[in-house]
Design a protein around this motif. Sequence first.
Motif, mmCIF file in Angstrom:
data_model
loop_
_atom_site.group_PDB
_atom_site.id
_atom_site.type_symbol
_atom_site.label_atom_id
_atom_site.label_comp_id
_atom_site.label_asym_id
_atom_site.label_seq_id
_atom_site.Cartn_x
_atom_site.Cartn_y
_atom_site.Cartn_z
ATOM 1 N N SER A 245 0.938 -1.103 -0.033
ATOM 2 C CA SER A 245 0.006 -0.063 -0.147
ATOM 3 C C SER A 245 0.851 1.032 0.063
ATOM 4 C CB SER A 245 -0.871 0.013 1.170
ATOM 5 O OG SER A 245 -1.839 -1.215 1.163
ATOM 6 N N TRP A 246 1.842 1.253 0.786
ATOM 7 C CA TRP A 246 2.780 2.322 1.006
ATOM 8 C C TRP A 246 3.547 2.595 -0.556
ATOM 9 C CZ3 TRP A 246 7.619 3.910 -0.063
ATOM 10 C CH2 TRP A 246 8.056 5.123 0.688
ATOM 11 N N LEU A 247 3.881 1.670 -1.076
ATOM 12 C CA LEU A 247 4.710 1.542 -2.318
ATOM 13 C C LEU A 247 3.744 2.016 -3.452
ATOM 14 C CD1 LEU A 247 6.921 -1.616 -2.352
ATOM 15 C CD2 LEU A 247 7.469 0.765 -2.336
ATOM 16 N N ALA A 248 2.581 1.547 -3.205
ATOM 17 C CA ALA A 248 1.904 2.047 -4.534
ATOM 18 C C ALA A 248 1.238 3.527 -4.454
ATOM 19 C CB ALA A 248 0.299 1.190 -4.507
ATOM 20 N N GLU A 249 0.937 4.133 -3.247
ATOM 21 C CA GLU A 249 1.037 5.498 -2.888
ATOM 22 C C GLU A 249 1.985 6.368 -3.472
ATOM 23 O OE1 GLU A 249 -1.618 8.430 -1.954
ATOM 24 O OE2 GLU A 249 -2.134 6.348 -1.378
ATOM 25 N N ARG A 250 3.294 5.742 -3.116
ATOM 26 C CA ARG A 250 4.481 6.696 -3.421
ATOM 27 C C ARG A 250 4.718 6.547 -4.541
ATOM 28 N NH1 ARG A 250 8.127 9.470 -4.814
ATOM 29 N NH2 ARG A 250 9.983 9.662 -3.525
ATOM 30 N N PHE A 258 4.154 1.422 -15.426
ATOM 31 C CA PHE A 258 3.321 0.236 -14.947
ATOM 32 C C PHE A 258 3.916 -0.127 -13.757
ATOM 33 C CE2 PHE A 258 6.399 -1.274 -18.222
ATOM 34 C CZ PHE A 258 7.113 -2.582 -17.362
ATOM 35 N N LEU A 259 3.182 -0.965 -12.826
ATOM 36 C CA LEU A 259 3.381 -1.843 -11.836
ATOM 37 C C LEU A 259 3.207 -3.227 -12.286
ATOM 38 C CD1 LEU A 259 2.508 -0.248 -8.394
ATOM 39 C CD2 LEU A 259 4.707 -1.321 -9.099
ATOM 40 N N HIS A 260 4.225 -3.993 -12.000
ATOM 41 C CA HIS A 260 3.904 -5.624 -12.588
ATOM 42 C C HIS A 260 4.166 -6.384 -11.294
ATOM 43 C CE1 HIS A 260 5.955 -9.228 -14.909
ATOM 44 N NE2 HIS A 260 4.673 -9.563 -14.353
ATOM 45 N N VAL A 261 2.865 -6.938 -10.736
ATOM 46 C CA VAL A 261 2.973 -7.416 -9.485
ATOM 47 C C VAL A 261 2.683 -8.822 -9.480
ATOM 48 C CG1 VAL A 261 1.647 -7.320 -7.129
ATOM 49 C CG2 VAL A 261 1.793 -5.088 -8.539
ATOM 50 N N MET A 262 3.384 -9.782 -8.765
ATOM 51 C CA MET A 262 3.074 -10.978 -8.620
ATOM 52 C C MET A 262 2.202 -11.076 -7.322
ATOM 53 S SD MET A 262 7.156 -12.672 -8.997
ATOM 54 C CE MET A 262 6.653 -14.240 -8.614
ATOM 55 N N ILE A 278 -3.446 -1.898 -3.950
ATOM 56 C CA ILE A 278 -2.365 -1.243 -4.989
ATOM 57 C C ILE A 278 -3.194 -0.536 -6.126
ATOM 58 C CG2 ILE A 278 -0.847 -1.537 -6.957
ATOM 59 C CD1 ILE A 278 0.378 -3.994 -5.131
ATOM 60 N N ARG A 279 -4.454 -1.290 -6.463
ATOM 61 C CA ARG A 279 -5.027 -0.471 -7.410
ATOM 62 C C ARG A 279 -5.741 0.683 -7.062
ATOM 63 N NH1 ARG A 279 -5.514 -0.327 -12.897
ATOM 64 N NH2 ARG A 279 -7.479 -0.957 -13.701
ATOM 65 N N GLU A 280 -6.228 0.761 -5.720
ATOM 66 C CA GLU A 280 -6.680 1.894 -5.018
ATOM 67 C C GLU A 280 -5.851 3.005 -5.080
ATOM 68 O OE1 GLU A 280 -7.878 0.864 -1.317
ATOM 69 O OE2 GLU A 280 -9.506 -0.548 -1.933
ATOM 70 N N ARG A 281 -4.475 2.783 -5.210
ATOM 71 C CA ARG A 281 -3.466 4.106 -4.732
ATOM 72 C C ARG A 281 -2.532 4.436 -5.837
ATOM 73 N NH1 ARG A 281 -4.856 0.769 -0.537
ATOM 74 N NH2 ARG A 281 -4.996 2.041 1.400
ATOM 75 N N GLY A 304 -12.305 -4.209 -13.882
ATOM 76 C CA GLY A 304 -11.139 -3.145 -13.578
ATOM 77 C C GLY A 304 -10.429 -3.170 -12.466
ATOM 78 N N ALA A 305 -10.089 -4.436 -11.989
ATOM 79 C CA ALA A 305 -9.277 -4.622 -11.001
ATOM 80 C C ALA A 305 -7.898 -4.773 -11.319
ATOM 81 C CB ALA A 305 -9.490 -6.240 -10.307
ATOM 82 N N ILE A 306 -7.623 -5.161 -12.505
ATOM 83 C CA ILE A 306 -6.178 -4.807 -13.281
ATOM 84 C C ILE A 306 -6.286 -4.569 -14.799
ATOM 85 C CG2 ILE A 306 -5.180 -6.501 -11.548
ATOM 86 C CD1 ILE A 306 -5.509 -8.966 -14.002
ATOM 87 N N ASP A 307 -5.293 -4.490 -15.171
ATOM 88 C CA ASP A 307 -5.314 -3.836 -16.828
ATOM 89 C C ASP A 307 -4.672 -4.753 -17.802
ATOM 90 O OD1 ASP A 307 -6.122 -1.187 -16.241
ATOM 91 O OD2 ASP A 307 -4.344 -0.718 -15.208
ATOM 92 N N ALA A 308 -3.848 -5.709 -17.187
ATOM 93 C CA ALA A 308 -3.351 -6.806 -18.108
ATOM 94 C C ALA A 308 -2.842 -8.005 -17.305
ATOM 95 C CB ALA A 308 -2.333 -6.142 -19.047
ATOM 96 N N VAL A 309 -2.481 -9.076 -17.941
ATOM 97 C CA VAL A 309 -1.876 -10.009 -17.186
ATOM 98 C C VAL A 309 -0.654 -10.662 -17.985
ATOM 99 C CG1 VAL A 309 -2.383 -12.609 -16.593
ATOM 100 C CG2 VAL A 309 -4.018 -10.985 -16.194
#
Length: 354
Positions: A245-250, A258-262, A278-281, A304-309
Amino acid sequence: MTASLFTPLPLGPLELPNRVLMAPLTRSRAEEDHVPGPLMAEYYAQRASAGLIIAEATMAMEGHSSFIREPGIYSAAQVAGWRLVTEAVHNAGGRIVLQIWHGGRACHPLLNGGRQPMAPSPIAISGDEIHTPEGKKPYVVPRELADEELPAIVEGFRIAARNAILAGFDGVEVHGANGYLLDEFLRDGSNHRAGPYGGPIENRARLLLEVIDAVQTEVDLVGLRLSPLNSYNAMADSDPIGLSSWLAERLGGTGLDFLHVMRGDLLGQQQGDLLSPIRERFSGTLIANMGYSASEANAAIAAGAIDAVAFGTAFLANPDLPERLRRSAALNSPDPATFYTPGPAGYTDYPALP
């Protein structure tokens, strides 16, 4: 219109024709001195129908090898070798970014001319062994990096990003996942240091943020891979959701594309929902990875939870994965025995659909 895996996606200066992305997959097929060759060019060109190829973890700096024969991007020969790859992919109509990487404590002296690996803290990877030219060996205790050494690492990533553009890549993904150097600084299980790069999240994230800032001075399209739940390479964090959460906000304020999250843990030890906070922030493009079927991926994108896989082993064995998913065709099964072996077997010999 409801989005799906086959809806185009704008990403920085690119327009992706689909949202079936190829995840970075280490294959250990580079030639001597970590130089990409024609075999790698053939492999990546075969997979050019991906919305975006994220090429495998590539050494940003010399002397930090964690595998045998993984590629680098720090020499002129490596830049020329990667140019063969990017030209092949572009000629096949594809788009490709390079994942740049520092192995940190996951390196070994036998892979690096006797050099001791380095890390935020002198804590070795436990419970596993590394493949070396002398066979499998335990990981060694790394040397703790001094604060004054870290600007050189940031500069190494910046030069690697510049070299990636010289090699013809469309962008760069910074590797901040899977227990390698930047991830080691992020998570409190591996970062026990004091001072400006240890302790609270904002300090542990400092090196990563400095690297992203440096890379953005060289590249128009920049992404980051994260794996806050993944326990691979003996990694852990006391609050992975809070860290995410902190990283997504920052990161939302950095202009990161883009953020690529496992989304999970390869070893099944740590659980939690990373993607929702992460999506919220984070306002940029969110790419998810790990264990998605086509139907789950389509549902998540439509919601709308993610944009791509980003698909990993499915792309390894199916060079034409987007078309197979489009047709609901059967998938080739990957052969784990050839994941890291030299030569074309299990690499460029998987068949495409007729």
